[in-house]
Design a protein around this motif. Structure first.
Motif: not given
Length: 764
Positions: A275-278, A283-285, A470-471, A517-518
């Motif tokens: 939820t913070d980096r998508g 390992g890459k957004p 949020p999670d 981003p989320f």
């Protein structure tokens, strides 16, 4: 070894249901080739209603004495929605999963010489077979390819509802090392136990063997096997950037001879949702720039060929998408293979959609369809999640609905613990609903600015969901507007069906997704217009017009190029509004869609302006047109100095072109002005009494009581002829109807209805 033979030509088709066709040749049938659907015309608006019922297919099969020494299976790509296979009059197999492949063992039913294969296919409504209700045509027919499989006595398992009989699971173990787990089952249909082995060999694209392993087996009637292999630092499957595939060869060997084999592409990759980096791919957004797709093509229905699928994939790649939601059911295995090859991440799902079964509260057919989807598509590395429901609470939300969703999630995890689960909710599901805790990913189908609200409300809904959950990773699983490319406006607005409004809507949605981003990404509804036989909307019949491309793939709407400007790396320019050719205003704002920074605009050969910015949608304001023909040319320069151009012709006219304006027919959409039809001035609410009828009771419950039924018919009588009511009356309540923009029910109407219903005592 397995030998597959196409079995698609020279079928005899009868558009009637006659039980004697199990064993007697159809006397005057139509000669057809597969894939075939009987709804290719009426399922896309060619008639007031489309045929739903049982039809028959027949084909002869000549079998030699040598053939009878083999194990012969019939592989049916799909039969929509129920299929029964008869061989020489005897039932040999059936399927109640209308979008999945199924196999039938023919050998026990065959004889030397001529044999009759007869298949009854039925797309009529069955209350325990999904889908029960949806906004797409339920095509009937043998709409995928059919094959004959000739096999030795010893072969990989063919009848476990899977496809390969072998399941490959690449999983990262530590560092840059991956484990490849190879599992499956070997069937031995001979009379004796044999000693044998299963051998796996993994090769890279140069043909170099990078992994090899062997399992020694004692082959009884059914023998399971499992191998664990390791590969260090494999080349990763990187989505559209680099969809690298290895090739795995798996063989059953007995007495030094290969008795059966499979060749399966393998992609090594990791997927994680945060939820913070998508979404993280290796390992890459990566933001999911996605589109939805139905298996549907103009003039063909769902009986599409590989050529149709190749064309669809070429258009999806052109627009620059990196992900697909293959809705709302299992698609052809060939298309999943295309996604593997070209690197598109796939949300795959089952047709547990709109309403659950009233006849089977356990919704067991949904579980059966999920098992087939997971087992048959398991080896496709492009699939990152299994979708377990779409808007299933549209009519009813109760303990059975919740339990069914949870059971489907558990089943998906049992069959495939390494992939995520997902669901697509209707907008009426509250952000803090417990439903949103059931799956790894939560999608919402949101149509702000089309069916309800304003387009900017999408931002607020994203934020309210994130505050409540949020999670929980969020996906915009559907969004779009119906668009007829013949309609145009200087002042586009909700439900005018213009290309200009489609541009505004999607521009807003793209920016909303990019800004949060989320939000893992979104899926445009839809990549292509598709058949929805009961629709009468936007100047068309029998079609959902939300596609970026028309149903025949002949025309790309302007919104297609909007997404291409945002997503694609292929340099291009496109001038929007070319079908808005007759302009009755002197000054016009021109939209230029391009992924190039430097743009020059020419009007009638004269440089009008030069633009330098990175905005994918560049607006040239107040372009003054002369009466008569005007030529607008746009040139863009790429980083290498290459010129990319587009040109349109605009005609200045005196009056508005009436063909650009959609004339709304309210009766076609069942839109009612409730305030004109009924007296709703008394809006004082009442406290509902237990033991009396109310708007919370199902339509079927109201119908059981003559007086309550009369109240319902008073307000909704002219709508009860809609097929929607017959399908949903056992689960739909008037309260649920208010959540559907289709009915446009105001709160004042609920109060009025409850004042009449809540004085009628329920029978004990």
């Amino acid at each position: 070894m397995t030998h597959a033979m196409a079995f698609n030509d020279h079928w005899t088709f009868a558009a009637t249901d006659d039980s004697t066709y199990r064993f007697q040749p159809i006397p005057e049938g139509e000669l057809v080739s597969l894939p075939h659907t009987w709804n290719r015309t009426d399922g896309q608006g060619g008639a007031d209603s489309y045929y739903r019922g049982a039809c028959w297919y027949q084909k002869g099969l000549n079998i030699s004495a040598e053939d009878l020494t083999k194990r012969i299976y019939l592989e049916v790509g799909a039969a929509g929605n129920i299929g029964h296979v008869y061989v020489n009059g005897r039932l040999a197999g059936e399927s109640r999963c209308g979008y999945a492949m199924f196999r039938v063992p023919l050998t026990p039913f065959l004889k030397e010489g001529d044999n009759l294969i007869a298949i009854q296919v039925d797309n009529s409504h069955h209350n325990e077979v999904f889908p029960l209700m949806a906004d797409f045509t339920f095509y009937g027919g043998l709409y995928r390819e059919v094959k004959l499989l000739y096999m030795d006595d010893i072969h990989f398992e063919m009848m476990d509802n899977g496809r390969d009989g072998v399941y490959l699971t690449p999983k990262k173990s530590n560092g840059q090392t991956f484990e490849l787990r190879v599992e499956g089952q070997v069937a031995n249909e001979s009379a004796t136990t044999e000693s044998g082995e299963v051998r796996v060999r993994l090769q890279d694209q140069d043909g170099t063997t990078v992994l090899e392993n062997v399992a020694q087996l004692t082959l009884e009637a059914q023998t399971k096997f499992a191998m664990r292999c390791e590969i260090s630092d494999p080349i990763l499957w990187e989505g559209v950037e680099r969809p690298y595939l290895y090739s795995a060869s798996i063989e059953v060997i007995v007495g030094g001879q290969i008795r059966d084999s499979r060749n399966i592409p393998v992609g090594f990759r990791t997927i994680e949702a945060t939820t913070d980096r998508g979404l993280l791919l290796n390992g890459k957004p990566i933001k999911l720039n996605g589109v939805c797709r139905h298996q549907d093509f103009g003039g063909a229905g769902n009986a599409i060929t590989r050529e149709h699928m190749d064309l669809d994939m070429s258009l999806i790649r052109e627009v620059g998408a990196n992900s697909l939601r293959l809705a709302h059911y299992q698609h052809d295995d060939y298309f999943y293979s295309l996604c593997d090859r070209y690197g598109l991440l796939v949300w795959a799902e089952i047709p547990f959609i709109s309403i659950p079964s009233a006849q089977d509260p356990e919704n067991r057919n949904a579980e059966e369809q999920l098992e087939r989807l997971v087992k048959q598509a398991y080896n496709h590395c492009s699939i990152y999640c299994w979708g377990v429901q779409n808007e299933i609470t549209i009519a009813v939300e109760n303990e059975h609905t919740h339990r069914s969703i949870q059971k489907l999630v558990r089943l998906a995890k049992e069959l495939d613990p390494n992939r995520m689960t997902a669901q697509a909710n209707i907008n009426g599901v509250e952000d803090d609903s417990i439903i949103n805790r059931y799956t790894d990913l939560v999608g919402y189908n949101l149509y702000y600015g089309w069916y309800y609200g304003e387009i900017k409300d999408l931002y607020d809904r994203f934020d309210s969901f994130h505050r409540a959950q949020p999670d929980v990773p969020l996906i915009l699983s559907e969004y779009g507007v119906d668009t007829n490319p013949n309609y145009h406006s200087y002042t586009p607005q909700v439900q005018d069906y213009t290309e200009e409004y489609q541009l505004l809507f999607h521009r807003n949605a793209i920016e909303a997704i990019r800004s949060r981003p989320f939000v893992q990404g979104g899926y445009v509804w839809n990549m292509f217009d598709f058949g929805s036989a009961n629709r009468r909307e936007g100047g068309e019949t029998g079609k959902n017009l939300k596609g970026l491309v028309t149903i025949d793939r002949a025309l790309k709407k302007d919104a297609f190029y909007l997404y291409k400007a945002y997503w694609s790396k292929e340099p291009f320019v496109h001038v929007a509004g070319r079908r808005f050719a007759n302009r009755h205003q002197e000054r016009n704002d021109i939209a230029i869609l391009s992924n190039l920074r430097r743009i020059r605009v020419y009007l009638n050969g004269v440089l009008l302006t030069e633009i330098q910015n990175d905005d994918p949608m560049k607006i040239v304001k107040d372009v003054s047109l002369s009466y008569g023909e005007n030529r607008l040319r746009v040139e863009g320069m790429d980083e290498r100095g290459g010129i990319h151009a587009d040109e349109i012709q605009l005609r200045r006219v005196s009056d508005i072109d009436p063909s650009y304006v959609h004339v709304k027919k309210e009766e076609a959409k069942h839109v009612v002005n409730w305030f004109e039809k009924f007296d709703l001035s008394n809006t004082e609410s009442i406290e509902l009494k237990e033991g009396y009828y109310s708007t919370f009771d199902t339509i079927e419950e109201l119908y059981r009581h003559e007086e309550a039924r009369g109240v319902f018919l008073k307000y909704f009588g002219d709508m009860t002829n809609n097929p929607f009511f017959e399908v949903t009356k056992s689960v739909m309540s008037i309260e649920k109807m208010t959540q559907l923009a289709f009915f446009n029910i105001p709160p004042e109407l609920l109060i009025a209805i409850n004042k009449e219903l809540n004085v009628i005592k329920k029978k004990l």
